[in-house]
Design a protein around this motif. Structure first.
Motif, PDB file in Angstrom:
ATOM      1  N   PHE A  41       0.830  -1.200   0.000  1.00  0.00           N
ATOM      2  CA  PHE A  41       0.000   0.000   0.000  1.00  0.00           C
ATOM      3  C   PHE A  41       0.872   1.261   0.000  1.00  0.00           C
ATOM      4  N   ALA A  42       1.968   1.211   0.741  1.00  0.00           N
ATOM      5  CA  ALA A  42       2.792   2.408   0.920  1.00  0.00           C
ATOM      6  C   ALA A  42       3.793   2.616  -0.206  1.00  0.00           C
ATOM      7  N   GLU A  43       4.259   1.547  -0.814  1.00  0.00           N
ATOM      8  CA  GLU A  43       5.390   1.647  -1.756  1.00  0.00           C
ATOM      9  C   GLU A  43       5.179   2.668  -2.870  1.00  0.00           C
ATOM     10  N   PRO A  44       4.063   2.640  -3.587  1.00  0.00           N
ATOM     11  CA  PRO A  44       3.926   3.627  -4.675  1.00  0.00           C
ATOM     12  C   PRO A  44       3.838   5.069  -4.179  1.00  0.00           C
ATOM     13  N   LEU A  45       3.461   5.263  -2.915  1.00  0.00           N
ATOM     14  CA  LEU A  45       3.323   6.617  -2.375  1.00  0.00           C
ATOM     15  C   LEU A  45       4.633   7.180  -1.845  1.00  0.00           C
ATOM     16  N   ILE A  46       5.481   6.328  -1.279  1.00  0.00           N
ATOM     17  CA  ILE A  46       6.657   6.841  -0.558  1.00  0.00           C
ATOM     18  C   ILE A  46       7.988   6.418  -1.165  1.00  0.00           C
ATOM     19  N   SER A  47       7.995   5.517  -2.136  1.00  0.00           N
ATOM     20  CA  SER A  47       9.279   5.008  -2.639  1.00  0.00           C
ATOM     21  C   SER A  47      10.113   6.093  -3.307  1.00  0.00           C
ATOM     22  N   GLY A  48       9.457   7.126  -3.827  1.00  0.00           N
ATOM     23  CA  GLY A  48      10.203   8.198  -4.477  1.00  0.00           C
ATOM     24  C   GLY A  48      10.462   9.380  -3.571  1.00  0.00           C
ATOM     25  N   GLY A  49      10.144   9.255  -2.280  1.00  0.00           N
ATOM     26  CA  GLY A  49      10.313  10.370  -1.343  1.00  0.00           C
ATOM     27  C   GLY A  49      11.583  10.250  -0.529  1.00  0.00           C
ATOM     28  N   TRP A  50      12.020  11.388   0.007  1.00  0.00           N
ATOM     29  CA  TRP A  50      13.267  11.431   0.789  1.00  0.00           C
ATOM     30  C   TRP A  50      13.028  12.207   2.079  1.00  0.00           C
ATOM     31  N   LEU A  51      13.645  11.745   3.128  1.00  0.00           N
ATOM     32  CA  LEU A  51      13.570  12.429   4.420  1.00  0.00           C
ATOM     33  C   LEU A  51      14.540  13.597   4.464  1.00  0.00           C
ATOM     34  N   ASP A  52      14.408  14.426   5.487  1.00  0.00           N
ATOM     35  CA  ASP A  52      15.325  15.551   5.653  1.00  0.00           C
ATOM     36  C   ASP A  52      16.767  15.082   5.806  1.00  0.00           C
ATOM     37  N   THR A  53      16.958  13.864   6.272  1.00  0.00           N
ATOM     38  CA  THR A  53      18.311  13.329   6.478  1.00  0.00           C
ATOM     39  C   THR A  53      18.950  12.851   5.182  1.00  0.00           C
ATOM     40  N   GLY A  54      18.175  12.836   4.097  1.00  0.00           N
ATOM     41  CA  GLY A  54      18.696  12.343   2.834  1.00  0.00           C
ATOM     42  C   GLY A  54      18.436  10.871   2.611  1.00  0.00           C
ATOM     43  N   GLU A  55      17.670  10.232   3.495  1.00  0.00           N
ATOM     44  CA  GLU A  55      17.394   8.801   3.387  1.00  0.00           C
ATOM     45  C   GLU A  55      16.087   8.584   2.641  1.00  0.00           C
ATOM     46  N   ASN A  56      16.056   7.559   1.792  1.00  0.00           N
ATOM     47  CA  ASN A  56      14.834   7.196   1.100  1.00  0.00           C
ATOM     48  C   ASN A  56      13.779   6.757   2.112  1.00  0.00           C
ATOM     49  N   ILE A  57      12.544   7.240   1.935  1.00  0.00           N
ATOM     50  CA  ILE A  57      11.505   6.982   2.936  1.00  0.00           C
ATOM     51  C   ILE A  57      11.149   5.505   3.004  1.00  0.00           C
ATOM     52  N   LEU A  58      11.049   4.837   1.856  1.00  0.00           N
ATOM     53  CA  LEU A  58      10.703   3.421   1.870  1.00  0.00           C
ATOM     54  C   LEU A  58      11.802   2.603   2.548  1.00  0.00           C
ATOM     55  N   ALA A  59      13.056   2.936   2.266  1.00  0.00           N
ATOM     56  CA  ALA A  59      14.164   2.232   2.918  1.00  0.00           C
ATOM     57  C   ALA A  59      14.128   2.463   4.429  1.00  0.00           C
ATOM     58  N   HIS A  60      13.792   3.674   4.823  1.00  0.00           N
ATOM     59  CA  HIS A  60      13.690   3.996   6.245  1.00  0.00           C
ATOM     60  C   HIS A  60      12.577   3.183   6.908  1.00  0.00           C
ATOM     61  N   ALA A  61      11.431   3.077   6.230  1.00  0.00           N
ATOM     62  CA  ALA A  61      10.316   2.310   6.777  1.00  0.00           C
ATOM     63  C   ALA A  61      10.653   0.823   6.857  1.00  0.00           C
ATOM     64  N   ASP A  62      11.350   0.283   5.829  1.00  0.00           N
ATOM     65  CA  ASP A  62      11.784  -1.117   5.871  1.00  0.00           C
ATOM     66  C   ASP A  62      12.658  -1.379   7.092  1.00  0.00           C
ATOM     67  N   ALA A  63      13.592  -0.481   7.321  1.00  0.00           N
ATOM     68  CA  ALA A  63      14.511  -0.658   8.450  1.00  0.00           C
ATOM     69  C   ALA A  63      13.775  -0.542   9.780  1.00  0.00           C
ATOM     70  N   MET A  64      12.814   0.393   9.882  1.00  0.00           N
ATOM     71  CA  MET A  64      12.017   0.511  11.109  1.00  0.00           C
ATOM     72  C   MET A  64      11.273  -0.783  11.409  1.00  0.00           C
ATOM     73  N   ALA A  65      10.639  -1.373  10.374  1.00  0.00           N
ATOM     74  CA  ALA A  65       9.895  -2.610  10.569  1.00  0.00           C
ATOM     75  C   ALA A  65      10.826  -3.723  11.050  1.00  0.00           C
ATOM     76  N   ALA A  66      12.037  -3.758  10.507  1.00  0.00           N
ATOM     77  CA  ALA A  66      12.993  -4.779  10.925  1.00  0.00           C
ATOM     78  C   ALA A  66      13.410  -4.588  12.375  1.00  0.00           C
ATOM     79  N   ILE A  67      13.649  -3.342  12.783  1.00  0.00           N
ATOM     80  CA  ILE A  67      14.029  -3.063  14.178  1.00  0.00           C
ATOM     81  C   ILE A  67      12.906  -3.469  15.121  1.00  0.00           C
TER      82      ILE A  67
END
Length: 749
Positions: free
Chosen positions: A43-69
């Motif tokens: 559900f989230a991938e098409p909405l956030i995969s092209g977005g970037w956080l203020d830190t310069g990190e890709n939002i989808l990658a950030h969410a993947d890592a959060m879920a893993a933690i």
């Protein structure tokens, strides 16, 4: 360069053993959870995969890592799914409605709350970059840290929101470590001083230790590298020795029938530095450089392992802690001991059960799985147990709040535990703490008293609202105020709901009390000025007049006069004293010298003159059998004073030739002359006091010809002028006056 997306770890059912559920049910539950997590990511991938956080990190990658933690620490599937959904909220027109339809209302609420907190923190960080204090300097790190703490507390009613923020912050630190990008000092300091202590209070050691080490690495890179180098210098030799010790201990325990898992405990650099600095130790004196952790099945096994360790190594008594018998405040349990090997080197050993180890590593992250389990709970664990767990966690959250805020005293765990607070923002993104149900008027008075007085309207998140509208967490409030004015009396009506804060209500009452006081002062000033006009003394300074009458300021005098608690007669007596000094009159002095005493109609014997005009002085009001003296006045005959009268002594010292001998004549019957005397009474002011004292004089058949009263702060001062035949009878009456309720003192003046 950005951190690569982290694969999502298959979720687990925390606190549920496989044997506790039938295989079919277990497989179904795991499949449903896996589908929910995969669905949330899709559900989230098409909405956030092209977005970037203020830190310069890709939002989808950030969410993947959060879920893993979250999965690593035993977090529920809802938390892992929310790691994706929270970042979709800005891309949806009606995020709560859309997410609720796809994933249910509980998950939608979790995503919305977390997104709200992210948004508020972003606004606050942006504001702090240009906000300045009173001395035009940037806001201190302590103020910024306090703002973050307040915002986290504001959203702590669903602790899963805090868990998501912890996971997000840890991933942000990992991203900076992987990319070697410069880290904002504020972010590293905030992580070390706010987020890591929060993880500690919640018992999530995995996040705590990693967050501390990464933050310290960014804040003090030189010290970090020095300690890391010292750890690496003898790593091979140390690991070889510890491996042999692990095998020896494991075999010895197996020989006693104890199945134990013995591992080396991770070396956390920040922990080592804290011990070195806190205890002023050199690196080789830090005891947990070499450390073992022993995990056993039962509590009894823990003490059996401790016995073996102390039997084969020399323990250091002052370094032993039994956190099993006396757990830490956050629920942590373990045995800690430090022993010396054959070379005298220290070795730290931690001993705990598997359940204690799970709690130490994961803390309360898994407990919120009960929210998704329904009323029956998981695996026979009741919802009441889940509730008790939540209460324990909230206690830790409040304890964490006290740790950071430096509160001087701890509140009782009852009412304080559930004391509802909300946190809203000023237009400049400053955080304001308010009670639950507070309105825009409460907000205005919290910001500044004068802003509250002048408040006439409010915008909440840019929309005009009634002043009685309750505020909610994270809202931005803008007050519309007039230049001058005061509050409305309607604000004090509890049924209208304008005020929820006792502090704001007190300020409104104080404003109206001040208005009443000003009216009273104005009325008293007018009375005093009229009295001065009658006396022809309008040139006198009012502050000087008040000081002479015993008041601190003229306003204090005006206030008691305006309340009719002070007689204007006191001003007249002060400005027109009864006995002005007169020039010597040699003729009168010679006329009376050598004459014989004769009796005057007033009952006073004077020397040589019959029917001589005499007057009893008003300053001391003599009466038989007082010892008296006479002073020859100019044109008013002889003034009779008590010998202890201060005015008489002053007159005699300046004009001794005017003093003559006088004495009382004999009193014949009850129809003889009477003498006015003043009786001073001090008492606790109460209703009916004047009546009760007057009745005493009436009962003793003494005529009261004058009364002056003054009441200040609950104390009444009264002066009664009564007519007596002699002072002896007055002494008896004073005893009765002192017996009146509330009277503290009664004496003749």
């Amino acid at each position: 360069m950005h951190a690569p997306a982290t694969s999502v770890v298959a979720p687990s059912l925390p606190w549920v053993q496989a044997a506790e559920l039938p295989p079919v049910m277990l497989a179904t539950a795991e499949a449903e959870q896996g589908e929910t997590l995969a669905k949330a990511r899709a559900f989230a991938e098409p909405l956030i995969s092209g977005g970037w956080l203020d830190t310069g990190e890709n939002i989808l990658a950030h969410a993947d890592a959060m879920a893993a933690i979250l999965s690593d620490i035993g977090g529920s599937v809802a938390m892992q799914a929310a790691a994706y959904l929270v970042y979709t909220c800005p891309h949806l027109n009606k995020p709560e409605e859309v997410i609720a339809k796809a994933f249910g209302p509980h998950l939608a609420q979790l995503a919305i709350q977390t997104n709200h907190l992210v948004h508020v923190q972003r606004l606050s960080r942006a504001a702090e970059s240009h906000l300045h204090g009173a001395d035009n300097t940037p806001l201190s790190p302590q103020v910024q840290t306090e703002n973050v703490r307040k915002m986290l507390l504001a959203f702590s009613r669903d602790l899963r929101v805090v868990m998501l923020r912890l996971a997000s912050r840890l991933q942000t630190l990992r991203h900076y470590a992987a990319t070697k990008l410069p880290v904002p000092p504020t972010l590293a300091s905030e992580s070390l001083q706010v987020f890591a202590p929060l993880a500690n209070r919640l018992g999530i050691w995995q996040i705590k230790w990693e967050m501390e080490d990464l933050s310290f690495r960014f804040l003090e890179p030189v010290t970090y590298k020095d300690i890391a180098r010292l750890l690496d210098e003898k790593r091979t030799e140390r690991e070889r020795y510890m491996q042999a010790l692990r095998e020896r201990l494991q075999q010895a325990l197996a020989g006693q029938g104890i199945t134990a898992q013995v591992d080396g405990r991770p070396k956390h650099i920040y922990s080592i530095v804290r011990k070195m600095r806190g205890k002023s130790l050199a690196f080789d004196r830090v005891f947990d450089i070499r450390a073992l952790r022993v995990v056993v099945p039962q509590v009894a096994d823990c003490y059996q392992v401790l016995s073996w360790v102390h039997e084969h190594f020399a323990p250091i008594p002052e370094e032993f802690d039994d956190y099993i018998a006396k757990p830490k405040a956050n629920g942590y349990q373990s045995l800690h001991t430090v022993v010396r090997d054959t070379d005298g080197g220290p070795i730290e050993v931690q001993i705990r059960t598997q359940a204690m180890h799970e709690h130490a590593e994961h803390g309360v992250a898994a407990h919120w799985a009960y929210k998704e389990a329904g009323a029956k709970g998981y695996a026979g664990v009741s919802a009441n147990s889940a509730y008790d767990t939540k209460i324990a966690v909230l206690r830790q959250l409040l304890a964490w709040e006290r740790d950071l805020s430096g509160a001087a005293q701890e509140k009782a765990s009852g009412s304080a535990l559930f004391e509802d607070r909300i946190y809203v923002l000023t237009p400049d993104a400053a955080v304001v703490e308010l009670p639950q149900g507070a309105t825009a008027i409460d907000f205005a008075y919290t910001v500044h008293t004068h802003l509250g007085h002048r408040c006439r309207g409010a915008k909440v998140d840019g929309v005009m609202v009634p002043l009685s509208t309750p505020l909610a967490n994270g809202q931005t409030v803008d007050i519309i105020a007039i230049k001058e004015g005061g509050p409305s009396r309607d604000w004090l009506n509890p049924e209208l709901g304008f005020l929820a804060s006792p502090r704001a209500r007190a300020k409104v009452r104080a404003w109206f009390n001040a208005q009443v006081s000003q009216e009273t002062i104005a009325r008293g000033r007018e009375s005093v000025e009229k009295a001065l006009q009658r006396l022809g003394r309008t040139a006198i300074r009012l502050d000087d007049l008040a000081s002479q009458l015993g008041f601190k300021t003229a306003d204090h005098l005006f206030e008691v006069v305006g309340k009719d608690e002070y007689s204007l007669r006191n001003i007249e007596v002060l400005l027109n004293p009864p006995e002005p000094a007169l020039e010597p009159d040699e003729y009168l002095q010679k006329k009376f010298k050598g004459a014989v005493a004769r009796k005057s109609p007033s009952g006073v014997l004077v020397v040589g003159v019959d029917s001589l005009l005499t007057q009893l002085s008003r300053c001391c009001k003599p009466a038989p059998p007082d010892v008296i003296g006479g002073f020859v006045t100019r044109g008013k005959g002889v003034s009779i004073h008590r010998l202890d009268c201060s005015n008489f002594r002053e007159l005699a010292s300046r004009n001794g030739e005017r003093v003559i001998d006088v004495r009382w004549g004999e009193r014949k019957g009850a129809d003889g002359p009477v003498y006015p005397v003043d009786v001073a009474v001090e008492a606790f002011d109460r209703q009916g006091l004047l009546r009760d004292i007057s009745e005493v004089f009436a009962k003793e058949k003494m005529n009261v010809i004058g009364v002056q009263t003054q009441s200040v702060k609950g104390t009444a001062w009264m002066t009664f002028t009564v007519e007596i035949g002699d002072a002896v009878s007055l002494s008896k009456v004073l005893v009765s006056v002192r017996a009146v309720k509330g009277v503290r003192a009664a004496k003749r003046r």
